[in-house]
Every structure is written in C-alpha cells, then in structure tokens.
Design an enzyme around this catalytic site. Structure first.
Site, PDB file in Angstrom:
ATOM      1  N   GLU A 241       0.880  -1.170   0.000  1.00 56.42           N
ATOM      2  CA  GLU A 241       0.000   0.000   0.000  1.00 56.42           C
ATOM      3  C   GLU A 241       0.914   1.214   0.000  1.00 56.42           C
ATOM      4  O   GLU A 241       1.570   1.505   0.992  1.00 56.42           O
ATOM      5  CB  GLU A 241      -0.914  -0.054   1.227  1.00 56.42           C
ATOM      6  N   CYS A 275      -3.003   8.260   3.487  1.00 57.71           N
ATOM      7  CA  CYS A 275      -2.756   7.756   2.123  1.00 57.71           C
ATOM      8  C   CYS A 275      -3.935   8.078   1.226  1.00 57.71           C
ATOM      9  O   CYS A 275      -3.766   8.544   0.106  1.00 57.71           O
ATOM     10  CB  CYS A 275      -2.549   6.251   2.145  1.00 57.71           C
TER      11      CYS A 275
END
Ligand code: ADP
Length: 467
Positions: A241, A275
């Site tokens: 990720e 994120c």
C-alpha cells in the site's frame, strides 16, 4: 504521572534516542533502535511460535483476538495518549481516540469474518474444495501517519489465518508501534506477535529473511519498489500500500453547502497525512466559487493546535521532512501565481511542525502541488470546464489508491466513478474505510487487498483438495 501516561512510560526505554513531540519539540520518551542483526532473533521467535498457533482451531484463535480487542479497549486512553504525543494527532475529533477505537473495531471484525471452506464442485464423481492455509511468518512494515491502526489491520488478519507476525514500526513512530503490540500481547500467546525497531535497514533485513513468507508493507512508492527487489530472492508474497494522490471531482449539480464538510474532512483528516485523503479537488466552472467559499468557511472554523489540548481537531505534521515537502509545494504554487484562499503562511520559527490549513485555488493541473503527493494540510483546487477533461486529469497520475465523485445524482456520479483508475471510488464522501470492505490500490499505489474476506485470503496460501 497521570494514569494515561503509564503505557508511554512502559514502552519508552531508559536510554537511546529522544522522541520529540511534533507539536512542542518536548522529549516525551526514548527509543533504543534495533539493528538488522536483531531481525533474526525476532523471526526465530515467530518461527518457533507458529506451529502451535496454527494448530489452534480457528475459533480458538478468534477468541484470543477478541481478548486482544478487549485489551485495546481497556487501554484505549493510554494508546491514544502515546499516539497524540508521538504522532502529533489530536486526542479529539478524527484523531488519537478515533484511531485507538478503530484498532479494536478492526481486530473484532477480522476475528468474526466467516471464511468457510469453499466447495467448488460437489458431484457424485467429483469433489473439489478450496481451503486457506497459513503462510508461516508474516513481516509487517508500517508508516508514521496512522501507526497503530495500520499495524492492527495487518497483524490481525495475519494472526487470524494462523501466521505469526514480526512487526517493524516506522522509526518516526516507534513508541506507537511498540504500544499497540504490547497491549495486544496481554491477550496473545507468547511469540505470536513480536516487534523489531529500527529504520529502513531493519525493514530490509526483515524482507530478506528467508523464513518470512509474506510481507505487508505500507509506505512510499520508492521504498515499495525496494521491497519488491529485496523480496525477489525469496519469492515472498507481498501486499503493498504505497500512498496516493486521490482526486475528488465535483459535478456541476452538486450542492456546495451540502458537500463542503465532507470535502474538507476528506482532504484534511489527520492534517492531510493520510494515504487515501482527497489531495486534488476538481471543480466545474458553474459552482467553482461557491464550493471554494463553502470549503473555506468550514476550514476557518476547525481548530488546529497541540493534540493534547481538548477541542483541537487538527495537529501538526509529524516530522520536519514532511513539513519541508508541504512548504516546498505551496511556495512553488504561489510562485506560479496560484491564489492562496487561506493559509500558506507557516511560522517557520514556531515550535513544532505546524503547517496552517491551506487552500490553493486557480492552480494549473501541471503544478507539483497537484501532481505530487503533498501529504499535508494544503489542498489544490483546479477549475475544469468539461467533464472529460476532469476525468483525464484525475487519471493522469501514477497513483491509483482512491478517488471521489460528488453529485446530487447518484447515476451521474456512478458513470464517472467507473471510469476512474482507483482501487476505491467514493460517492459524496472521501476516504472512509470499513473493516468489511476490501481496500487496496491500482497502479503505483500498490497491489493486494486488505480487509474483509479478501484481506484474510491475502495472508494465506490457497489449497485445493480434490477428490
Ligand atoms: P515514509 O516516507 O512514509 O516514511 P517509507 O517508505 O520511507 O515511507 O517508510 C515506510 C516504512 O518502511 C518504515 O517503517 C520504514 O522504516 C520502512 N523502510 C524504509 N526503507 C526500507 C527498506 N529498504 N526495506 C524495508 N522497509 C523499509
């Protein structure tokens, strides 16, 4: 010492590097960093504990994880305190208490998600079924923005599936990583979950250890690529990720007042250090000024300050490195003639790493503040005329983690959503995650899914039993 300081005191070492509060610069504890040499011992522990943990029934492992969730809830205020002091986030709002509470929710959900044997063929002459076996030892490498919950996401799914875990927190938020592991270990058998501290060289040693069968990595694209290279010799399984540069596209029929709060928090949660935050806002000519004004109106009311002071909703950036990135991008935008609607004027001499809430309008899509991941409280707002242009711009970066479409007409939003190159597209909100819904990126945002049944399958090895 206040009661809620006890956990911070417990995970802090007596000597080593001082850990500074990002809001004040005060030393709040110490870390004695590990070295690559410490990784082998941690993996030894995980290897030794794994067969016994895997031999438990799924129900027994889930029961242990539920007790770990109880422990997290019992220590929630202490966990939040560590987070706020080390990461900088506010106790209130979508901050430290929110993150600590989320840890328990994720643990409970992963421990109660059904994963039955899947019967593929059941005919008189033929039977085939799919089961999921543990990988063995899983390495979990985490970043500094949501240092407890990201660790929890990965630890709990790995443990549920019968793996043991070695976790390496970011060197910027080591105490937060140690604290969540310490609390979960109150309920887990010895050796099942171990932490190693240190910087990139320690993470690299973990990836290179041949006994680590799977690595769950959350961090930058650059480091993610290094993880891929370092894991090649082991053919380790990877979940990556790697951040995002999420676009939000507002359609001309949206109600500026109705969407403003969602847009603001989608972008500014955790002071933008998320994120899957909204990092580029695309507004149509028809309602450009109205949306800018409405978002600015919300932003003006949100208090930013020291995380421990109740009532604050946004804190500082976690470290100077990130402050420098945000400052560089905003200064560049100003030099290009973009319009500062609010903020953009940090007090570089003030204590801590505060960067003010910043809205930058009338910015060209090619500006670095739009094209790069700012990871801070500075939102670029780009004007578009035709929707095709907006879609092209939204898809025009290497990242593909999330995106959002804002409209009063769900069908119209959906028609745009399916064209966006992103792992998740939200309609009329941005960035919410749910432990029951798979989450993962497209393009350079990485690969592999977390959460839900997909997240459990991702930390196991499928096995077909045929016949
Ligand atoms: P950020 O820019 O968010 O700090 P990084 O990708 O540098 O992101 O760091 C994310 C995590 O990866 C941290 O725990 C860091 O220590 C670790 N890390 C850094 N370099 C490496 C590497 N070469 N191999 C494995 N892990 C690494």
């Amino acid at each position: 010492m206040e009661e809620r300081e006890a956990l911070l005191d417990r995970v802090s070492s007596s000597d080593g590097t001082g850990v500074k509060d990002p809001a004040t610069g005060a030393v709040i504890g110490r870390v004695s960093f590990g070295t690559p040499g410490d990784v082998a011992a941690a993996v030894d522990t995980a290897v030794a504990a794994q067969p016994g943990w895997a031999a438990l029934s799924d129900e027994e492992r889930c029961a242990a994880l539920m007790r770990a969730a109880d422990a997290i809830e019992a220590h929630a205020e202490e966990l939040a305190y560590v987070l706020s002091r080390e990461q900088g986030k506010t106790m209130d709002g979508l901050g430290a208490r929110f993150e600590a509470a989320g840890c328990a929710i994720w643990v409970r959900t992963a421990a109660s998600t059904p994963l039955p044997v899947e019967v593929l063929i059941d005919e008189p002459a033929s039977h085939a079924e799919l089961r999921y076996r543990p990988v063995g030892v899983v390495g979990v490498i985490t970043p500094w923005n949501w240092p407890m919950i990201i660790a929890c996401w990965q630890i709990v799914s790995a443990l549920r599936m019968g793996n043991t875990v070695v976790q390496k927190p970011s060197e910027h938020t080591t105490l937060s990583g140690l604290a969540i592991v310490e609390v979960m270990n109150e309920a887990l058998p010895p050796g099942v979950l171990t932490a190693v501290t240190g910087a990139g060289d320690v993470g690299d040693a973990l990836v290179r250890d041949r006994r680590v069968g799977k690595v769950m990595f959350t961090g930058s694209v650059k480091t993610g690529m290094k993880v891929v290279e370092a894991s090649a010799g082991n053919l380790s399984r990877l979940t990556l990720e790697l951040g995002g540069n999420d676009a939000g596209i507002v359609l001309p029929d949206a109600d500026p007042q109705a969407i403003a709060e969602g847009v603001f928090w989608g972008a500014f949660i955790n002071s933008g250090q998320t994120c899957n935050a909204l990092k580029r806002l695309y507004l149509p000519d028809a309602i450009y000024d109205e949306v800018v004004d409405a978002v600015a109106g919300i932003a003006a009311k949100v208090p930013m300050g020291i995380g421990l002071d109740e009532g604050n909703a946004l804190g500082p950036l976690q470290n100077q490195m990130q402050w420098n990135v945000v400052n560089r991008l905003v200064e560049d935008a100003k030099a290009r003639g973009a319009r500062v609607v609010m903020g953009g004027d940090p007090d570089a001499g003030a204590p801590g790493h505060f960067y003010p809430k910043t809205l930058i309008a009338d910015i060209d899509n090619s500006a670095p503040l739009v094209q790069e991941e700012q990871f801070g409280p500075a939102l670029p707002i780009i004007r578009y005329t035709g929707l095709e242009q907006a879609v092209e711009w939204a898809n025009g970066v290497d990242f593909g983690l999330g995106a959002s479409v804002w409209s009063a007409d769900r069908e119209a939003a959906l028609a745009i959503a399916v064209r966006l190159q992103a792992g998740t597209v939200w309609i009329n909100s941005h960035g919410g995650v749910d432990p029951r819904i798979p989450f993962g990126g497209a393009k350079h945002s990485g690969y592999g899914l977390e959460f839900g049944v997909e997240g459990l399958k991702a930390v196991s090895v499928p096995q077909v039993i045929s016949g």
